[in-house]
Motif scaffolding. Structure first.
Motif, PDB file in Angstrom:
ATOM      1  N   VAL A 212      -7.546  -4.370  -0.144  1.00 23.07           N
ATOM      2  CA  VAL A 212      -6.391  -3.706   0.449  1.00 23.07           C
ATOM      3  C   VAL A 212      -6.378  -4.021   1.935  1.00 23.07           C
ATOM      4  CG1 VAL A 212      -5.250  -1.512   0.856  1.00 23.07           C
ATOM      5  CG2 VAL A 212      -6.467  -1.899  -1.279  1.00 23.07           C
TER       6      VAL A 212
ATOM      7  N   ILE B 259      -0.528   2.064  -8.005  1.00 26.33           N
ATOM      8  CA  ILE B 259      -0.064   1.057  -8.947  1.00 26.33           C
ATOM      9  C   ILE B 259      -1.056  -0.090  -9.053  1.00 26.33           C
ATOM     10  CG2 ILE B 259       1.682  -0.744  -9.197  1.00 26.33           C
ATOM     11  CD1 ILE B 259       3.656   1.539  -8.182  1.00 26.33           C
ATOM     12  N   ARG B 260      -1.582  -0.480  -7.890  1.00 25.61           N
ATOM     13  CA  ARG B 260      -2.555  -1.589  -7.907  1.00 25.61           C
ATOM     14  C   ARG B 260      -3.807  -1.182  -8.661  1.00 25.61           C
ATOM     15  NH1 ARG B 260      -2.182  -3.576  -1.715  1.00 25.61           N
ATOM     16  NH2 ARG B 260      -4.024  -4.810  -2.228  1.00 25.61           N
TER      17      ARG B 260
ATOM     18  N   GLU C 245       8.978   9.412   5.781  1.00 26.44           N
ATOM     19  CA  GLU C 245       7.939   9.810   4.833  1.00 26.44           C
ATOM     20  C   GLU C 245       7.681   8.715   3.814  1.00 26.44           C
ATOM     21  OE1 GLU C 245       8.197  13.602   3.071  1.00 26.44           O
ATOM     22  OE2 GLU C 245       7.615  14.521   4.973  1.00 26.44           O
ATOM     23  N   TYR C 246       6.423   8.616   3.417  1.00 25.96           N
ATOM     24  CA  TYR C 246       6.057   7.600   2.425  1.00 25.96           C
ATOM     25  C   TYR C 246       4.946   8.163   1.555  1.00 25.96           C
ATOM     26  CZ  TYR C 246       2.519   6.983   6.007  1.00 25.96           C
ATOM     27  OH  TYR C 246       1.535   7.207   6.921  1.00 25.96           O
ATOM     28  N   ASP C 247       4.580   7.408   0.552  1.00 26.82           N
ATOM     29  CA  ASP C 247       3.426   7.802  -0.251  1.00 26.82           C
ATOM     30  C   ASP C 247       2.550   6.584  -0.485  1.00 26.82           C
ATOM     31  OD1 ASP C 247       4.606   6.383  -2.391  1.00 26.82           O
ATOM     32  OD2 ASP C 247       5.792   8.148  -2.906  1.00 26.82           O
ATOM     33  N   LEU C 248       1.463   6.758  -1.214  1.00 24.86           N
ATOM     34  CA  LEU C 248       0.524   5.651  -1.436  1.00 24.86           C
ATOM     35  C   LEU C 248       0.674   5.055  -2.824  1.00 24.86           C
ATOM     36  CD1 LEU C 248      -2.790   6.961   0.212  1.00 24.86           C
ATOM     37  CD2 LEU C 248      -1.243   5.231   1.094  1.00 24.86           C
ATOM     38  N   GLU C 249       1.917   5.077  -3.331  1.00 25.01           N
ATOM     39  CA  GLU C 249       2.128   4.561  -4.692  1.00 25.01           C
ATOM     40  C   GLU C 249       1.606   3.133  -4.843  1.00 25.01           C
ATOM     41  OE1 GLU C 249       3.012   5.599  -7.823  1.00 25.01           O
ATOM     42  OE2 GLU C 249       2.741   7.554  -6.895  1.00 25.01           O
ATOM     43  N   GLY C 250       1.662   2.371  -3.761  1.00 18.33           N
ATOM     44  CA  GLY C 250       1.174   0.991  -3.808  1.00 18.33           C
ATOM     45  C   GLY C 250      -0.262   0.946  -4.288  1.00 18.33           C
ATOM     46  N   ILE C 251      -1.087   1.836  -3.734  1.00 19.56           N
ATOM     47  CA  ILE C 251      -2.492   1.912  -4.124  1.00 19.56           C
ATOM     48  C   ILE C 251      -2.617   2.352  -5.577  1.00 19.56           C
ATOM     49  CG2 ILE C 251      -4.644   3.192  -3.718  1.00 19.56           C
ATOM     50  CD1 ILE C 251      -4.243   1.462  -1.411  1.00 19.56           C
TER      51      ILE C 251
ATOM     52  N   SER D  19       4.562   3.268  -0.100  1.00 14.12           N
ATOM     53  CA  SER D  19       5.856   3.183  -0.754  1.00 14.12           C
ATOM     54  C   SER D  19       6.742   4.304  -0.236  1.00 14.12           C
ATOM     55  CB  SER D  19       5.675   3.298  -2.269  1.00 14.12           C
ATOM     56  OG  SER D  19       6.925   3.475  -2.884  1.00 14.12           O
TER      57      SER D  19
ATOM     58  N   VAL E 160       0.846  -1.192   0.000  1.00 11.21           N
ATOM     59  CA  VAL E 160       0.000   0.000   0.000  1.00 11.21           C
ATOM     60  C   VAL E 160       0.881   1.242   0.000  1.00 11.21           C
ATOM     61  CG1 VAL E 160      -1.704   1.308   1.326  1.00 11.21           C
ATOM     62  CG2 VAL E 160      -1.870  -1.180   1.217  1.00 11.21           C
TER      63      VAL E 160
ATOM     64  N   ILE F 219      -7.867   3.647   5.790  1.00 13.75           N
ATOM     65  CA  ILE F 219      -6.417   3.678   5.661  1.00 13.75           C
ATOM     66  C   ILE F 219      -5.788   4.560   6.745  1.00 13.75           C
ATOM     67  CG2 ILE F 219      -5.755   5.658   4.204  1.00 13.75           C
ATOM     68  CD1 ILE F 219      -4.630   3.668   2.227  1.00 13.75           C
TER      69      ILE F 219
END
Lengths: 103, 476
Positions: free
Chosen positions: B99, B119-120, B111-117, A69, A67, B141
């Motif tokens: 998810v 991309i999916r 720090e992070y982002d929601l790239e996973g979401i 990254s 979720v 979330i």
């Protein structure tokens, strides 16, 4: 978790880590830099690190339930942990990976 | 694709019956829509129906991204509504992505982002060429995460991305205490926001829907009741029906030749509505039964809604005055649908009626008495429902007859149901049972009848073994 009084590390088993990143983003690069530094400093050879770009492997992102990254997955030793973010909070990272250091 | 008439904003049909009418054609095409409401108000069902109908009715594949329920739970939950997720998945029309976030396993280390979401979602959309997307409920979330600011900006980015991707998306959100959603998602979804509500008024549960915001489009602004039944969600627009039905010039009998003669046309117009008012015991039901029989004799399917008597009792009582309901039922010309008014909410009554209208396609509908419905709702609601009911019947070219009970001492001109119905009814007949010279006399008066001349006399009548018989001669 084993307490150890020697200088650097120590962990029972080899750490199996997978770092999921999204392309060449700033956060991805930072995470790679951090984990590499950390492993070199504390783990020497006691780790396996795989870096996967989810842009190139979207299916893996789905299968591994990625979720956030960047995400660092610790598969072994158990328990499984997911470390999200740039891994810049070194203390937290070490703790989550089950690495104890003694001064 | 329905257009709002100005050609500016393209719409996507919602797949929820009644909602397209209120929104003038559906959701804004290629934009995110926020559906919010408290727990158990039907958000997930709303979203699922949007996807499933999108596939089955409009051939638009869809992606269901679930943040709460697992795919197997979803499949099971919607099986009873005839939504076959497995089949749609196999046909590559639907993708469900669950998810799953294991809070206990997660540590935030920077720090992070929601790239996973992203991309999916992207992967799921592209793999089946999806046009519709559901995110149910993305807000979950947030739970257990520390960096709210970061998540917020990521979610904002996600909505922008969805727009760029050109998919019509439904985002569900749980109702917050002071805002529409817990995390204030309504700030980010600026195109269309719909609020679902579930409340209990006078012990009767009602579900309501309101369009809070719909940028660039006209829309109904009322609260619209909606129902969840075995075929999913249907919204009942109160006022969207237009006054554009055709008017028939065909004349039909009221079932009483003597009464027919009181109208200059020799009967009433087909597809008109008749209101019969009177105190208790003034033979309203009998007059209604005559009307029903005349319809059966014309070999036209007739639907009799009885809110006071059981079908059996009605058949027995009518048999004693020579009205043979039994035979009409056997010939499948007549169906008596009896229920207690308070058993269901107003909307459900209307729904049952609408369903029967669809199934049986009756040419005549009788509601005896319509005044019982007033016991289960406030006047405004009843009125709104009656307007809708009458419009529906008119639109379907159905002859309608309603009886309404008035009480002693209460003038028929001062009764809430009569008030609501009389202006809508085409013909209004008032019945009386009064004492004259130590004798009770039943009488009938045509108060009004649109589009025809009619008798202005009060006609006396008696009830015999052959039904209603007039005792005063009919002068035209």
């Amino acid at each position: 978790m084993k307490e150890n009084t020697t200088d650097v590390v120590i962990i029972e088993d080899k750490l199996e880590l997978t770092l999921y990143i999204s392309g060449m983003s700033q956060k991805s690069m930072e995470a790679i830099r951090n984990i590499k530094w950390l492993c070199d400093k504390h783990l020497k050879d006691a780790f396996e690190l795989e870096i996967i770009d989810i842009y190139k492997n979207p299916k893996l992102a789905l299968e591994q339930h990625i979720v956030f990254s960047p995400s660092l997955l610790k598969k072994l030793p158990l328990p499984k942990r997911t470390l999200v973010g740039t891994l810049s909070d070194t203390e937290k990272v070490l703790k989550s990976l089950g690495i104890t250091t003694e001064k | 694709m329905p257009n709002n008439g100005m050609g500016t904003l393209l719409k996507t049909p919602t797949g929820i019956s009644g909602l397209d009418e209120i929104t003038n054609g559906g959701f804004p095409k290629g934009r995110p829509v926020l559906i919010c409401g408290s727990a158990g108000c039907g958000k997930t069902l709303f979203a699922a129906q949007f996807l499933v109908k999108g596939i089955t009715a409009y051939d638009e594949p869809g992606v269901f991204m679930s943040f709460e329920e697992s795919p197997s739970d979803l499949t099971q939950n919607f099986e009873s509504l005839g939504f076959d997720f497995e089949k749609l998945k196999a046909e590559k029309k639907l993708r469900i992505d669950h998810v799953r976030i294991e809070r206990s396993e997660i540590e935030e280390t920077g720090e992070y982002d929601l790239e996973g979401i992203f991309i999916r979602l992207n992967y799921a959309i592209d793999s089946i060429g999806a046009k519709r997307v559901v995110l149910d409920t993305i807000e979950s979330i947030f739970s257990g995460m520390e960096n709210m600011t970061l998540l917020r900006s990521e979610i904002r980015r996600l909505f922008t991305w969805l727009k760029e991707k050109g998919v019509t998306a439904i985002i569900t959100g749980e109702r917050g205490e002071s805002s529409l959603t817990r995390q204030g998602l309504e700030e980010y979804v600026s195109d269309c926001v719909i609020l679902l509500d579930f409340r209990v008024i006078e012990q009767i549960a009602t579900r309501r829907l309101r369009i809070v915001k719909y940028r660039g489009s006209t829309h109904g602004t009322n609260e619209y009741p909606f129902l969840i039944d075995e075929s999913g969600i249907s919204v009942l627009p109160v006022t969207s029906l237009k006054l554009d039905y055709k008017s028939s010039t065909e004349i039909i009998s009221t079932g009483l030749p003597a009464l027919d003669k009181s109208f200059s046309t020799g009967g009433v117009y087909r597809a008109s509505s008749i209101l019969i008012t009177g105190n208790a015991g003034t033979s309203k039901t009998i007059l209604a039964a005559h009307f029903a029989m005349s319809s059966c004799k014309r070999k036209e399917s007739t639907l009799f809604f009885s809110f006071e008597e059981s079908p059996d009792q009605l058949v027995r009582n009518m048999a004693t005055i020579g009205i043979d309901f039994e035979q009409a039922i056997q010939e499948k010309m007549l169906l008596i649908q009896a229920s207690r008014p308070s058993l269901q909410g107003l909307e459900l009554h209307l729904m049952v009626l609408n369903k029967l209208l669809e199934e049986l396609k009756p040419r005549t509908v009788i509601i005896d008495p319509i005044s019982s419905l007033i016991t289960i709702g406030n006047t405004n609601e009843v009125r709104a429902m009656l307007v809708r009911l009458m419009d529906t019947l008119k639109k379907k070219q159905v002859n309608a007859l309603f009886t309404s009970l008035t009480y002693d001492g209460q003038s028929e001109y001062n009764n809430s149901t009569v008030d609501a119905v009389s202006s809508l009814a085409d013909t209004w007949i008032d019945l009386k049972n009064e004492e004259r010279n130590y004798e009770r006399v039943r009488s009938l008066l045509i108060v009004k009848s649109r589009g025809m001349a009619h008798s202005n006399n009060r006609h006396d009548f008696i009830i015999t073994g052959k039904g209603i018989q007039f005792t005063t001669s009919n002068k035209k």
